[in-house]
Write a protein that holds these residues in place. Structure first.
Motif, PDB file in Angstrom:
ATOM      1  N   UNK A   3     -44.658 -45.035 -47.755  1.00 44.65           N
ATOM      2  CA  UNK A   3     -44.320 -46.383 -47.327  1.00 44.65           C
ATOM      3  C   UNK A   3     -45.553 -47.137 -46.852  1.00 44.65           C
ATOM      4  N   UNK A   4     -45.612 -48.405 -47.251  1.00 48.35           N
ATOM      5  CA  UNK A   4     -46.695 -49.290 -46.858  1.00 48.35           C
ATOM      6  C   UNK A   4     -46.118 -50.356 -45.944  1.00 48.35           C
ATOM      7  N   UNK A   5     -46.766 -50.568 -44.810  1.00 47.47           N
ATOM      8  CA  UNK A   5     -46.375 -51.611 -43.863  1.00 47.47           C
ATOM      9  C   UNK A   5     -47.160 -52.866 -44.217  1.00 47.47           C
ATOM     10  N   UNK A   6     -46.473 -53.900 -44.712  1.00 44.80           N
ATOM     11  CA  UNK A   6     -47.122 -55.177 -44.987  1.00 44.80           C
ATOM     12  C   UNK A   6     -46.935 -56.047 -43.756  1.00 44.80           C
ATOM     13  N   UNK A   7     -47.988 -56.144 -42.963  1.00 40.27           N
ATOM     14  CA  UNK A   7     -47.942 -56.859 -41.689  1.00 40.27           C
ATOM     15  C   UNK A   7     -48.184 -58.350 -41.907  1.00 40.27           C
ATOM     16  N   UNK A   8     -47.209 -59.160 -41.485  1.00 40.46           N
ATOM     17  CA  UNK A   8     -47.247 -60.590 -41.747  1.00 40.46           C
ATOM     18  C   UNK A   8     -47.241 -61.406 -40.458  1.00 40.46           C
ATOM     19  N   UNK A   9     -48.402 -61.872 -40.026  1.00 37.49           N
ATOM     20  CA  UNK A   9     -48.440 -62.828 -38.918  1.00 37.49           C
ATOM     21  C   UNK A   9     -48.013 -64.208 -39.428  1.00 37.49           C
ATOM     22  N   UNK A  10     -47.490 -65.037 -38.574  1.00 39.17           N
ATOM     23  CA  UNK A  10     -47.152 -66.400 -38.964  1.00 39.17           C
ATOM     24  C   UNK A  10     -48.409 -67.089 -39.491  1.00 39.17           C
ATOM     25  N   UNK A  11     -48.266 -67.918 -40.515  1.00 39.71           N
ATOM     26  CA  UNK A  11     -49.414 -68.621 -41.084  1.00 39.71           C
ATOM     27  C   UNK A  11     -50.191 -67.827 -42.117  1.00 39.71           C
ATOM     28  N   UNK A  12     -49.654 -66.669 -42.543  1.00 38.29           N
ATOM     29  CA  UNK A  12     -50.349 -65.870 -43.554  1.00 38.29           C
ATOM     30  C   UNK A  12     -50.339 -66.589 -44.899  1.00 38.29           C
ATOM     31  N   UNK A  13     -51.265 -66.218 -45.764  1.00 35.56           N
ATOM     32  CA  UNK A  13     -51.340 -66.824 -47.083  1.00 35.56           C
ATOM     33  C   UNK A  13     -50.462 -66.029 -48.048  1.00 35.56           C
ATOM     34  N   UNK A  14     -49.463 -66.694 -48.608  1.00 38.84           N
ATOM     35  CA  UNK A  14     -48.439 -66.028 -49.421  1.00 38.84           C
ATOM     36  C   UNK A  14     -49.019 -65.254 -50.598  1.00 38.84           C
ATOM     37  N   UNK A  15     -49.992 -65.826 -51.286  1.00 33.16           N
ATOM     38  CA  UNK A  15     -50.542 -65.149 -52.460  1.00 33.16           C
ATOM     39  C   UNK A  15     -51.203 -63.830 -52.081  1.00 33.16           C
ATOM     40  N   UNK A  40     -43.196 -56.519 -42.506  1.00 33.99           N
ATOM     41  CA  UNK A  40     -43.092 -56.465 -41.049  1.00 33.99           C
ATOM     42  C   UNK A  40     -43.668 -57.761 -40.492  1.00 33.99           C
ATOM     43  N   UNK A  41     -42.876 -58.461 -39.719  1.00 32.23           N
ATOM     44  CA  UNK A  41     -43.318 -59.750 -39.212  1.00 32.23           C
ATOM     45  C   UNK A  41     -43.516 -59.792 -37.711  1.00 32.23           C
ATOM     46  N   UNK A  42     -44.302 -60.759 -37.290  1.00 34.29           N
ATOM     47  CA  UNK A  42     -44.509 -61.001 -35.866  1.00 34.29           C
ATOM     48  C   UNK A  42     -43.383 -61.873 -35.300  1.00 34.29           C
ATOM     49  N   UNK A  43     -42.573 -62.429 -36.198  1.00 40.00           N
ATOM     50  CA  UNK A  43     -41.431 -63.268 -35.820  1.00 40.00           C
ATOM     51  C   UNK A  43     -40.268 -62.951 -36.754  1.00 40.00           C
ATOM     52  N   UNK A  44     -39.076 -63.381 -36.380  1.00 40.38           N
ATOM     53  CA  UNK A  44     -37.908 -63.156 -37.237  1.00 40.38           C
ATOM     54  C   UNK A  44     -37.975 -63.980 -38.516  1.00 40.38           C
ATOM     55  N   UNK A  46     -40.932 -66.374 -40.707  1.00 46.62           N
ATOM     56  CA  UNK A  46     -42.340 -66.724 -40.774  1.00 46.62           C
ATOM     57  C   UNK A  46     -42.561 -67.900 -41.716  1.00 46.62           C
ATOM     58  N   UNK A  47     -43.529 -68.721 -41.373  1.00 47.28           N
ATOM     59  CA  UNK A  47     -43.921 -69.812 -42.261  1.00 47.28           C
ATOM     60  C   UNK A  47     -45.336 -69.515 -42.743  1.00 47.28           C
ATOM     61  N   UNK A  48     -45.505 -69.466 -44.062  1.00 43.57           N
ATOM     62  CA  UNK A  48     -46.816 -69.202 -44.644  1.00 43.57           C
ATOM     63  C   UNK A  48     -47.714 -70.420 -44.503  1.00 43.57           C
ATOM     64  N   UNK A  49     -48.961 -70.244 -44.869  1.00 45.60           N
ATOM     65  CA  UNK A  49     -49.946 -71.309 -44.799  1.00 45.60           C
ATOM     66  C   UNK A  49     -49.432 -72.589 -45.465  1.00 45.60           C
TER      67      UNK A  49
END
Length: 195
Positions: A3-15, A40-44, A46-49
């Motif tokens: 398993x890979x954890x894809x960590x997504x902070x708000x404002x990440x670049x979708x591509x 995996x997100x920092x919020x429930x 998220x909005x990308x860049x």
């Protein structure tokens, strides 16, 4: 299953996030079937860049590092609030835990700054966004040995890269490290990257 954890902070670049979902997903269905990816997100929510909205599968507080083989981290834009979330202590602690466990950490573009902010790149080689000298200067200020002209740098368990154009290469590198060169080349071929 790896398993890979894809960590997504708000404002990440979708591509930069989507390359991991696609490469790992293609491997799951068409490659050796040994990988799975969890967002995996920092919020429930998220909005990308560029305002694309994502609902991650897990919240960062639910992650058990022992359940994962690797951490993947895209970059993002300051104007979209990326660093507000990415530099949060929960994110930095998670990166430290993955590193302490010797797990692979793959970052794209300014994702390297987040890895460096955690302290784990001090004295190690890395790169980050190469078309704005401020970003590479910041990486150096975090104690990393900046490899300015290398598109991708691997130092032990950490992969860093210098702009969005390197994203697929980083995702394939991660897949190869988790599986094999032969399997990675098979997935590349199926996705049209090699003939």
């Amino acid at each position: 299953m790896k398993k890979i954890c894809l960590l997504l902070p708000n404002g990440f670049e979708a591509v930069e996030a989507s390359v991991f979902t696609d490469v790992i997903g293609w491997n799951k269905l068409q490659g050796d079937g040994s990988t799975d990816l969890v967002t995996v997100g920092t919020r429930e929510k998220l909005k990308c860049t560029w305002n694309f909205t994502v609902i991650p599968e897990m919240h960062i507080s639910e992650v058990n590092v022992n359940d994962f083989e690797a951490l993947a981290l895209p970059g993002g834009f300051e104007e979209a609030g990326f660093y507000d979330d990415a530099y949060d202590e929960d994110v930095l602690n998670l990166i430290r835990e993955f590193n302490s466990a010797g797990k692979i950490i793959a970052s794209i573009c300014v994702g390297a700054l987040v890895v460096a902010k955690s302290g784990i790149l001090e004295g190690r080689s890395a790169t980050t966004y190469n078309l704005n000298p401020i970003r590479q200067k910041q990486l150096a200020e975090f104690g990393a040995n900046v490899m300015k002209d290398q598109p991708i740098v691997i130092d032990q368990n950490i992969i860093t890269s210098y702009n969005p154009a390197t994203a697929f290469d980083v995702a394939f590198m991660l897949l190869e490290l988790l599986t094999s060169k032969e399997n990675c080349n098979r997935v590349k071929k199926l996705m049209g990257f090699i003939k």
